[in-house]
Enzyme design. Structure first.
Site, PDB file in Angstrom:
ATOM      1  CG  HIS A  82      44.109  10.705  11.270  1.00  0.00           C
ATOM      2  ND1 HIS A  82      44.597  11.958  10.979  1.00  0.00           N
ATOM      3  CD2 HIS A  82      42.788  10.754  11.006  1.00  0.00           C
ATOM      4  CE1 HIS A  82      43.617  12.728  10.549  1.00  0.00           C
ATOM      5  NE2 HIS A  82      42.499  12.017  10.566  1.00  0.00           N
ATOM      6  CB  CYS A 101      39.077   9.918  10.885  1.00  0.00           C
ATOM      7  SG  CYS A 101      38.637   8.635   9.696  1.00  0.00           S
TER       8      CYS A 101
END
Length: 167
Positions: A82, A101
């Site tokens: 992201h 992440c």
């Protein structure tokens, strides 16, 4: 962004306990059985991580923890790549600030590269879609294999051994 349960319990529950109003200001919604719950009316001190009864969702916008782009990939660990609203973090040597992440320094460039073969998704079309501020999901016309390597020790070209903290 619907927050994965592990992140909701481990990372965001303590923040809701200390300042639910701040979490609301950051665009977080609290849902239970699909219905919105007033986060300011919840006794967050009584909420336990085990059996966490809520779904947390953060609205799109400039403060969204995922930035403007999230790139999903099939996996059992809820790991995705992201963007970030915290651009300053990219200047730090240690950047383990994401909850498992992968925070991308150039998320838009990677998105343009991945979507480039799809005629509909010109760079201008991608920019226009992002500019709407609305969440949308798009799939690649062909899957792209992704291999993640997590290394805390390696050697350089001269054979010098390096170690980094496993954070």
């Amino acid at each position: 962004w619907t927050v994965p349960v592990k992140i909701a319990k481990e990372d965001l529950l303590p923040r809701f306990r200390s300042s639910p109003a701040e979490m609301v200001a950051k665009g977080f919604r609290v849902l239970q059985a699909g219905a919105d719950v007033d986060p300011l009316g919840v006794d967050w001190q009584a909420v336990r991580g085990s059996g966490f009864p809520y779904v947390l969702r953060q609205s799109p916008g400039p403060g969204n923890a995922l930035g403007r782009i999230r790139l999903s990939m099939p996996n059992d660990q809820d790991i995705y790549m992201h963007d970030t609203p915290d651009r300053h973090l990219m200047q730090r040597e240690v950047r383990a600030y994401s909850s498992g992440c992968i925070r991308l320094e150039r998320a838009l460039d990677l998105t343009r590269y991945l979507m480039g073969p799809m005629a509909k998704w010109t760079p201008e079309a991608i920019d226009a879609a992002i500019a709407t501020g609305q969440t949308s999901a798009e799939w690649l016309s062909r899957p792209v294999p992704v291999a993640l390597v997590y290394a805390t020790a390696w050697t350089d070209e001269s054979g010098v051994l390096y170690f980094r903290e496993d954070s």
